[in-house]
Scaffold this active site. Structure first.
Site, mmCIF file in Angstrom:
data_model
loop_
_atom_site.group_PDB
_atom_site.id
_atom_site.type_symbol
_atom_site.label_atom_id
_atom_site.label_comp_id
_atom_site.label_asym_id
_atom_site.label_seq_id
_atom_site.Cartn_x
_atom_site.Cartn_y
_atom_site.Cartn_z
ATOM 1 N N SER A 68 -20.656 -6.006 -42.651
ATOM 2 C CA SER A 68 -21.411 -6.091 -43.900
ATOM 3 C C SER A 68 -21.181 -7.366 -44.704
ATOM 4 C CB SER A 68 -21.111 -4.864 -44.754
ATOM 5 O OG SER A 68 -19.734 -4.605 -44.819
ATOM 6 N N ARG A 69 -20.003 -7.954 -44.597
ATOM 7 C CA ARG A 69 -19.740 -9.123 -45.447
ATOM 8 C C ARG A 69 -20.374 -10.397 -44.906
ATOM 9 N NH1 ARG A 69 -13.230 -9.687 -44.548
ATOM 10 N NH2 ARG A 69 -13.179 -10.146 -42.323
ATOM 11 N N ARG A 125 -15.974 -5.208 -44.484
ATOM 12 C CA ARG A 125 -16.528 -5.507 -43.159
ATOM 13 C C ARG A 125 -16.982 -4.255 -42.413
ATOM 14 N NH1 ARG A 125 -14.642 -8.569 -38.211
ATOM 15 N NH2 ARG A 125 -14.045 -7.061 -36.655
ATOM 16 N N ASN A 142 -18.248 -2.744 -34.529
ATOM 17 C CA ASN A 142 -18.338 -3.553 -33.311
ATOM 18 C C ASN A 142 -17.147 -3.298 -32.383
ATOM 19 O OD1 ASN A 142 -19.727 -5.385 -31.665
ATOM 20 N ND2 ASN A 142 -18.512 -7.130 -32.413
ATOM 21 N N ARG A 143 -16.470 -2.171 -32.588
ATOM 22 C CA ARG A 143 -15.416 -1.731 -31.669
ATOM 23 C C ARG A 143 -15.610 -0.256 -31.322
ATOM 24 N NH1 ARG A 143 -14.866 -6.388 -32.304
ATOM 25 N NH2 ARG A 143 -12.961 -7.648 -32.504
ATOM 26 N N SER A 195 -21.690 -13.503 -38.176
ATOM 27 C CA SER A 195 -21.232 -14.827 -38.596
ATOM 28 C C SER A 195 -19.709 -14.720 -38.703
ATOM 29 C CB SER A 195 -21.853 -15.223 -39.938
ATOM 30 O OG SER A 195 -21.200 -14.585 -41.003
ATOM 31 N N TYR A 196 -18.979 -15.764 -38.620
ATOM 32 C CA TYR A 196 -19.323 -17.144 -38.456
ATOM 33 C C TYR A 196 -18.413 -17.742 -37.394
ATOM 34 C CZ TYR A 196 -14.980 -17.960 -41.038
ATOM 35 O OH TYR A 196 -13.658 -17.960 -41.418
ATOM 36 N N TYR A 246 -11.546 -13.731 -27.548
ATOM 37 C CA TYR A 246 -10.393 -12.903 -27.195
ATOM 38 C C TYR A 246 -10.919 -11.566 -26.691
ATOM 39 C CZ TYR A 246 -11.628 -12.091 -32.064
ATOM 40 O OH TYR A 246 -12.338 -11.919 -33.218
ATOM 41 N N GLU A 268 -22.531 -15.777 -33.274
ATOM 42 C CA GLU A 268 -21.757 -15.993 -34.503
ATOM 43 C C GLU A 268 -22.405 -17.205 -35.165
ATOM 44 O OE1 GLU A 268 -19.235 -14.253 -35.671
ATOM 45 O OE2 GLU A 268 -18.513 -13.093 -33.949
#
Lengths: 307, 96
Positions: A68-69, A125, A142-143, A195-196, A246, A268
């Site tokens: 979200s951020r 986030r 996203n996990r 991003s980023y 990673y 990103e």
């Protein structure tokens, strides 16, 4: 009118939803709004469908703002939506794509988190779901996907920014997309935008085993970042998630790739090295413009390389 | 709204794998309440971390004592947020 809407400023969730309603009203033959679910806090989750007809045509999925951020992503999503309506019938590449395929665009993928960044904590986030037995809130969406879920590259600690959740698809924001993608069954490209740090990444993140289409994805990524750089010279790095950044388990595009969506990518966006998530609004349009060239490259390739 | 007065974002440059591991140790120190914007990925790849005011001294001492170079990417997060808010408010005023 979406012609007078300001694309060069950040907007609240309500403003974005008003924008999408306006866009649908202005282009009823091209754009429709689909509600794919409700968030943990009960907000509707919308996808814009750009379609020139046909039933269950092959489709290209684009989502922005699952974290979200990362405000420049939602802002870019708004710009993409407008760009599609402007360019259909004008730009031969986009016109060819939309004459054969649909584009599905989810501008605010994490509405609870996004609303929270506007009301309470700009640096939020995750989602806003509660975890039983913990005071900490939210899951990293996203996990939370069912691809290497629970393996290294995500946290089991609810207070961590990369908390994976109790089980795969525990987050309704994720499950809604999973259900939509599986019910649709004909999505050919899936592009998830973050991003980023100026990266274009493809599967895998949870394993170092190369994806079966590694070579093709690498070549396509190279073409996409070349197109992106052609506008302002912005340099992107590309490669598989695990090799380029990673290990990240349970991420979006690993799941979509394992579902058979060959052209699965995650971006990103811009990193000026000065602002991070606080990219000034003056950079929204340049960021969106250059990203659009990369998106168009991937979309055109998807059109021309059916599978 | 949560206040970010005095929070800084540091851009850290880990020269080798050993330094990357040292920065990862910082991640585990929950009391510092660090927020990694760009996680430690490998030598030569910048790491960005938002550091609350009360942890700044400890983090800088940690980095310097291990010979890890860094620069201040954002001096004061709150001032940038205020700029952002001001810009959004100005837009709304114009729109009205």
């Amino acid at each position: 009118s979406t012609d007078t809407f300001s694309y060069a400023t950040y907007h609240t969730l309500d403003e974005i939803y008003e924008f999408t309603d306006l866009l649908v009203a202005e282009h009823p033959q091209l754009v429709s709004k689909i509600q794919i679910g409700n968030t943990f806090e009960g907000r509707p989750i919308y996808v814009l469908k750009f379609s020139t007809g046909g039933n269950n045509r092959p489709a290209i999925w684009i989502d922005t703002g699952i974290h979200s951020r990362e405000w420049v992503t939602q802002a870019s999503g708004i710009w993409f939506a407008k760009k599609i309506t402007e360019d259909y019938g004008q730009d031969p590449v986009l016109t060819a794509i939309l004459d054969s395929m649909d584009i599905l665009l989810e501008i605010v993928t994490n509405p609870d988190g996004f609303a929270y960044t506007h009301s309470t904590n700009r640096m939020w986030r995750k989602t806003r779901s509660r975890t039983q037995g913990s005071l900490c809130i939210g899951v990293d969406p996203n996990r939370n996907w069912d691809a290497g879920f629970g393996e290294p590259g995500a946290s089991s600690n609810p207070c961590s920014e990369t908390y994976r959740g109790k089980f795969a698809n525990s987050e309704v924001e994720v499950k809604s997309i999973v259900d939509f993608v599986q019910n649709h069954g004909n999505i050919k490209a899936f592009i998830s935008i973050h991003s980023y740090s100026q990266l274009l990444l493809y599967p895998y993140g949870y394993t170092s085993v190369p994806a079966p289409n590694h070579k093709e994805l690498d070549e396509l990524a190279k073409s996409a970042v070349t197109a992106l750089a052609s506008l302002y010279g912005t340099k992107y790095t590309y490669g598989s998630i695990i090799d380029t950044i990673y290990q990240a388990s349970g991420n979006t595009v690993d799941w979509t790739y394992n579902q058979g969506i060959k052209y699965s990518f995650t971006f990103e966006l811009r990193d000026t090295g000065r602002y991070g998530f606080l990219l000034p609004a003056s950079q929204i349009i340049p960021t969106a413009k250059e990203t659009w060239l990369a998106l168009l490259t991937i979309m055109e390739y998807t059109l021309n390389h059916p599978y | 709204n949560k206040n970010f007065v005095g929070h800084q974002v540091l851009r850290i440059f880990a020269a080798d794998e050993a330094q990357v591991q040292k920065v990862k140790e910082l991640e585990d120190l929950e009391h510092l309440q660090l927020d990694f914007w760009r996680d430690p990925a490998g030598a030569g790849i910048p790491i960005d971390v938002r550091v609350p005011f009360l942890s700044i001294q400890s983090v800088k001492v940690f980095l310097e004592s291990h010979g890890i170079s860094y620069e201040i990417m954002i001096e004061d997060v709150q001032s940038l947020l205020e700029e952002e808010q001001k810009q959004m408010s100005a837009f709304k005023t114009r729109a009205r």
